[in-house]
Enzyme design. Structure first.
Site, short mmCIF file in Angstrom:
data_model
loop_
_atom_site.label_atom_id
_atom_site.label_comp_id
_atom_site.label_asym_id
_atom_site.label_seq_id
_atom_site.Cartn_x
_atom_site.Cartn_y
_atom_site.Cartn_z
N GLY A 1 -39.43 14.85 -36.94
CA GLY A 1 -40.60 14.08 -36.19
C GLY A 1 -39.49 15.39 -34.32
N ASN A 2 -40.60 14.45 -33.42
CA ASN A 2 -40.54 15.08 -32.50
C ASN A 2 -39.76 14.47 -31.13
OD1 ASN A 2 -43.51 14.68 -31.29
ND2 ASN A 2 -44.05 15.40 -32.91
N TYR A 3 -39.93 14.35 -30.33
CA TYR A 3 -39.92 13.94 -29.03
C TYR A 3 -41.17 13.42 -28.28
CZ TYR A 3 -35.59 16.32 -28.28
OH TYR A 3 -34.48 16.16 -28.93
N SER A 4 -41.95 13.08 -28.61
CA SER A 4 -43.88 12.57 -28.51
C SER A 4 -43.16 11.34 -28.43
CB SER A 4 -44.83 13.22 -29.46
OG SER A 4 -46.13 12.74 -28.94
N ALA B 1 -48.85 14.89 -31.49
CA ALA B 1 -48.48 16.13 -31.61
C ALA B 1 -47.54 15.94 -32.79
CB ALA B 1 -46.50 16.40 -30.02
#
Ligand code: CTP
Length: 407
Positions: free
Chosen positions: A210-213, A278
């Site tokens: 995943g990512n930090y969005s 994102a």
């Protein structure tokens, strides 16, 4: 006719030196045709008299829950319903804290809690108080709740120290009020589709890439558009918090493939499409339906395959006359790369944010953006709360949309 003709404004005044400027603010609002009801906190009366304010507004000032000698009850609910706009100026650190936390121990805060329409605050305090983590936190909470923050200006303060903490000038506050009313319903009849948040790409039942969005920027845009009268659909990856405005239609997805499928449906009929998500560019090639065990493995290789580019896919099926807006987060040659993305993805506008700017980008309440458009338009904005950034972006989208229609 005045620019604020017939508008109902509650002017909340709290106990700070800048309260003397509230008289000027009140006069300006009245001169532009607004009907203003002043609500003061008890300590505001130490700084400016109710007599001055009631004379200027032509209405008795409200400060207590009831008038002591007659027992007349002042209904904060009625006031909250009556107001088209509430402006708290000056807003002291203490009132900001009460507003942010729902501590309703005076008429001003109860009115705020009952306010159905837009609320603006113009903080004023000493520079250290203004910079303190507690004030910053309260302002961020209020901004997230949809309150418009009219940031304090730099200058000499009551303490004779020089710094940020002076209340914005009355003229600026009036301008914000005018801007609020003029753009309030400028998106009626428009359909907006937005992709929001991160995507999660499954590895096994318990792990993902995943990512930090946080989805904050996308939701700020959704809230801005819905409050200006648009019909909004947000195709949203997994986020911790969703907007409280139930007018926003939320379609929850997890992976880029799911987001792609739902976005294609949602964007098909949209007049404005915004790609604020994102999206993970790659996903694991295979998914293990059992939890992958570590026993017997010294290393682990996950092969990734490319995800679809949602913005490019949508732009291929672009509705005639619609406008598509992408985001770009670049670390090097930002503008150059943003221009390339505009071309490659066949978008009309790109909102560029750079990770190098403190307070900009992921997991923050603020953002600093530069907006570019196909016709060579370029505008760089200072660091602002995401809701304000959203308002700026929407203003530009609507200008660009007009240009497209004229062509
Ligand atoms: N985007 C998308 N689908 C993807 C990747 C990106 O819709 N699979 C959208 C994003 O929502 C954003 C824009 O494309 O509006 C640019 O995203 P960004 O990650 O900056 O660009 P990429 O095309 O992924 O290029 P790179 O990561 O190599 O810079």
């Amino acid at each position: 006719m005045g620019s604020l003709e017939g508008k109902h404004i509650v002017l909340g005044i709290t106990g700070g030196i800048a309260a003397y400027k509230s008289a000027v603010l009140l006069r300006l609002l009245i001169k532009r045709g607004a009907e203003v009801q002043v609500v003061m906190t008890p300590s505001a009366k130490e700084f400016i008299t109710p007599v001055t304010l009631s004379a200027l507004s032509g209405k008795p000032v409200v400060s207590e829950f009831f008038t002591a000698n007659t027992g007349e009850w002042h209904s904060h609910v009625d006031l909250g319903l009556w107001a088209d706009l509430m402006i708290v100026a000056p807003a002291t650190a203490s009132t900001l804290g009460k507003m942010a936390n729902g501590i309703a121990d005076n008429m001003l805060v109860t009115t705020y809690l009952s306010a159905k329409e837009h609320v603006m605050v113009a903080p004023a305090m000493d520079l250290d108080m203004y910079a303190s983590p507690s004030t910053r936190r309260n302002l961020a909470t209020l901004a997230a709740d949809g309150v418009e923050i009219i940031e304090a200006a730099e200058g000499e303060l009551a303490s004779h120290l020089v710094g940020k903490g002076r209340m914005a000038e009355p003229e600026e506050i009036v301008e914000r009020a005018e801007r609020f009313f003029s753009r309030r319903q400028d998106m009626v009849g428009m359909k907006v589709a937005i992709t929001v948040g991160p995507t999660y790409e499954k590895i096994d039942p318990v792990r993902f890439i995943g990512n930090y969005s946080s989805g904050k920027m996308g939701f700020a845009l959704a809230e801005e558009c819905v409050s200006r009268g648009a019909e909004v659909i947000a195709v949203t990856g997994p986020v911790a918090a969703y907007p409280s405005d139930s007018r926003i239609n939320i379609v929850k997805v997890e992976s880029a493939l799911e987001m792609n499928e739902e976005a294609l449906k949602a964007f098909r009929t949209a007049d404005i499409g915004i790609f604020a998500a994102a999206v993970a560019d790659y996903r694991p090639e295979t998914y293990s339906d059992h939890k992958i065990k570590r026993e017997g493995k010294d290393e682990m290789i996950i092969r990734l395959v490319k995800n679809p580019d949602i913005s490019s896919n949508v732009s291929e099926e672009k509705k005639e006359g619609s406008i598509l807006v992408g985001f770009a987060l670049e670390t090097d040659d930002a503008l150059d790369n943003a221009h390339k993305k505009l071309e490659k993805k066949n978008l009309d506008m790109i909102v560029l944010n750079s990770l190098e700017d403190k307070g900009a980008g992921f997991r923050t309440d603020t953002n600093k953006v530069t907006v570019i458009a196909r016709d060579g338009f370029k505008k760089a904005f200072p660091l602002k709360y995401k809701r304000e950034v959203a308002a700026d972006i929407v203003d530009i989208i609507l200008e660009q949309q007009k240009k497209i229609k004229i062509k």
